[in-house]
Design a protein around this motif. Structure first.
Motif, PDB file in Angstrom:
ATOM      1  N   ASP A 134      -6.639   1.120 -10.294  1.00 46.05           N
ATOM      2  CA  ASP A 134      -6.831   0.379  -9.110  1.00 46.05           C
ATOM      3  C   ASP A 134      -5.239  -0.999  -8.314  1.00 46.05           C
ATOM      4  O   ASP A 134      -5.436  -2.140  -8.628  1.00 46.05           O
ATOM      5  N   GLU A 136      -5.549  -1.818  -5.497  1.00 46.09           N
ATOM      6  CA  GLU A 136      -5.815  -3.355  -5.465  1.00 46.09           C
ATOM      7  C   GLU A 136      -5.122  -4.462  -5.877  1.00 46.09           C
ATOM      8  O   GLU A 136      -4.855  -5.770  -5.907  1.00 46.09           O
ATOM      9  N   ALA A 137      -5.561  -4.216  -7.153  1.00 50.57           N
ATOM     10  CA  ALA A 137      -6.031  -5.701  -8.441  1.00 50.57           C
ATOM     11  C   ALA A 137      -4.127  -5.447  -8.689  1.00 50.57           C
ATOM     12  O   ALA A 137      -3.284  -6.658  -9.020  1.00 50.57           O
ATOM     13  N   MET A 139      -1.629  -4.428  -7.061  1.00 48.81           N
ATOM     14  CA  MET A 139      -0.406  -4.897  -6.069  1.00 48.81           C
ATOM     15  C   MET A 139      -1.037  -6.370  -5.283  1.00 48.81           C
ATOM     16  O   MET A 139       0.406  -6.898  -5.155  1.00 48.81           O
ATOM     17  N   SER A 140      -1.927  -6.446  -5.829  1.00 49.76           N
ATOM     18  CA  SER A 140      -2.233  -8.883  -5.386  1.00 49.76           C
ATOM     19  C   SER A 140      -1.085  -8.867  -7.157  1.00 49.76           C
ATOM     20  O   SER A 140      -0.598 -10.414  -6.206  1.00 49.76           O
ATOM     21  N   TYR A 161      -7.353   6.912  -3.046  1.00 51.23           N
ATOM     22  CA  TYR A 161      -7.725   5.249  -3.156  1.00 51.23           C
ATOM     23  C   TYR A 161      -8.770   4.352  -1.940  1.00 51.23           C
ATOM     24  O   TYR A 161      -7.928   4.426  -1.468  1.00 51.23           O
ATOM     25  N   LYS A 162      -9.955   4.322  -2.422  1.00 54.60           N
ATOM     26  CA  LYS A 162     -10.692   3.516  -0.850  1.00 54.60           C
ATOM     27  C   LYS A 162      -9.610   4.287   0.241  1.00 54.60           C
ATOM     28  O   LYS A 162      -9.773   3.599   1.291  1.00 54.60           O
ATOM     29  N   ARG A 164      -7.624   5.928   0.946  1.00 57.43           N
ATOM     30  CA  ARG A 164      -5.604   5.002   1.625  1.00 57.43           C
ATOM     31  C   ARG A 164      -5.200   6.619   0.841  1.00 57.43           C
ATOM     32  O   ARG A 164      -5.833   6.299  -0.753  1.00 57.43           O
ATOM     33  N   ILE A 169       0.423   3.302  -1.201  1.00 56.20           N
ATOM     34  CA  ILE A 169       0.047   2.057  -1.359  1.00 56.20           C
ATOM     35  C   ILE A 169       1.795   1.176  -1.906  1.00 56.20           C
ATOM     36  O   ILE A 169       1.890   0.837  -1.750  1.00 56.20           O
ATOM     37  N   HIS A 283     -13.670   3.479  -6.524  1.00 53.78           N
ATOM     38  CA  HIS A 283     -12.526   3.532  -5.462  1.00 53.78           C
ATOM     39  C   HIS A 283     -11.978   4.890  -5.900  1.00 53.78           C
ATOM     40  O   HIS A 283     -11.174   4.959  -5.008  1.00 53.78           O
TER      41      HIS A 283
END
Ligand SMILES: Cc1ncc(COP(=O)(O)O)c(C=O)c1O
Length: 298
Positions: A134, A136-137, A139-140, A161-162, A164, A169, A283
């Motif tokens: 996951d 996005e989670a 990276m944030s 991933y989505k 990408r 990433i 995703h």
């Protein structure tokens, strides 16, 4: 018996190796290395690629590049291959293992924050079987704590991933072309540098701590020792093999996906096995790197 792995050959490997051997340039960073770099940079939009002799080597380059020092902490999945850990242990890092998500073998992004301390320097994730974490989670969390993210993308060529591409990433990522992977060169790997600030030093570490790459581009009039480094680049013989595989990537992928689906459909007919099948989150895509069944522990 069903073998664990059968290396797939396209037929062009020995032809390109012959060409490399007879070109008079057999060491690294020649025609075939550059063709492979260009292939990855164009197909996936990776900023900078450097072939290495293994994914293990590429991970060791990551540890050097982010300046891991004794006592620094690195968070990584408890379920992975030894190289993910070795590369950072070699630089004296303290390894902090994170558990898998409950629905698949990947690192549980929700478990990361509580593992972070003032000594944490990086999070290393593994896209197990080529199925995306996951991101996005992850990276944030990394951004909030100013941490590097390294994708161990050993399994992840041609997976997303989505939309990408995996390996594009995190700040850095590493691929494997070991004989057991989708695209192979016997032994082989690649470092991808997505963070502009790390590109210059990556080339130096790759070339034994010298600025030889800049010299070959005519940017300096002689090359010298400017930093620590090692011999990470593969010979043209390996790159020539790899390029033959890359030219056939789509054909190799469609055959692997066909075989993966055959296993999936057959196991799926058995009701008692259905719960044990790989779960591909929404995703993620499936690059058919590996087919696994979930077993009971012990
Ligand atoms: C997740 C993971 N990381 C790293 C590696 C190391 O790759 P290599 O054999 O190219 O050094 C492997 C090898 O299987 C792997 O599965």
């Amino acid at each position: 018996m069903i073998p664990f792995n059968k290396p797939y050959l396209t037929g062009k490997e020995t032809h390109y190796i012959y060409d490399a051997v007879h070109s008079g340039k057999i060491s690294g960073n020649g025609k075939y290395t550059k063709l492979c770099h260009a292939y990855f940079e164009e197909r996936y939009g990776f900023k900078k690629c450097l072939l290495t002799t293994s994914c293990t080597d590429a991970l060791e380059m990551c540890a050097l590049l982010i300046n891991i020092q004794p006592g620094d902490e690195v968070i990584l999945p408890s379920y992975t291959f030894v190289s993910t850990a070795n590369a950072f242990a070699l630089r004296g890092a303290k390894l902090v293992f994170a558990d898998s998500d409950s629905s698949n073998p990947n690192i549980d992004a929700a478990a990361l924050t509580e593992l972070i301390t003032p000594a944490t320097k990086a999070i290393v994730v593994v896209h197990y079987a080529g199925v995306a974490c996951d991101m996005e989670a992850i990276m944030s969390v990394a951004e909030a704590h100013n941490l590097f993210v390294i994708e161990d993308a050993a399994h992840s060529i041609e997976s997303f991933y989505k939309s990408r591409p995996l390996g594009g990433i995190g700040h850095l990522s590493t691929f494997s072309f070991h004989e057991t992977k989708n695209i192979i060169s016997g032994e082989g790997g690649m470092l991808v540098i997505n963070d502009d600030a790390l590109i210059g030093r990556a080339e130096i570490i790759w070339e034994k701590g010298t600025n030889r790459s800049a010299f070959f581009r005519g940017e300096v009039d002689k090359y010298s020792w400017v930093d620590i480094g090692s011999s990470f680049l593969p010979s043209e013989v390996i790159s020539a093999f790899l390029f033959a595989q890359l030219e056939n990537l789509e054909e190799i992928q469609s055959e692997r996906i066909r075989i993966w689906q055959r296993y999936y459909d057959a196991f799926n007919e058995q009701e008692h096995l259905r719960q044990r099948l790989p779960n591909i989150p929404e995703h993620a895509t499936n690059n058919a790197h590996m087919f696994y069944l979930l077993c009971d522990s012990a």
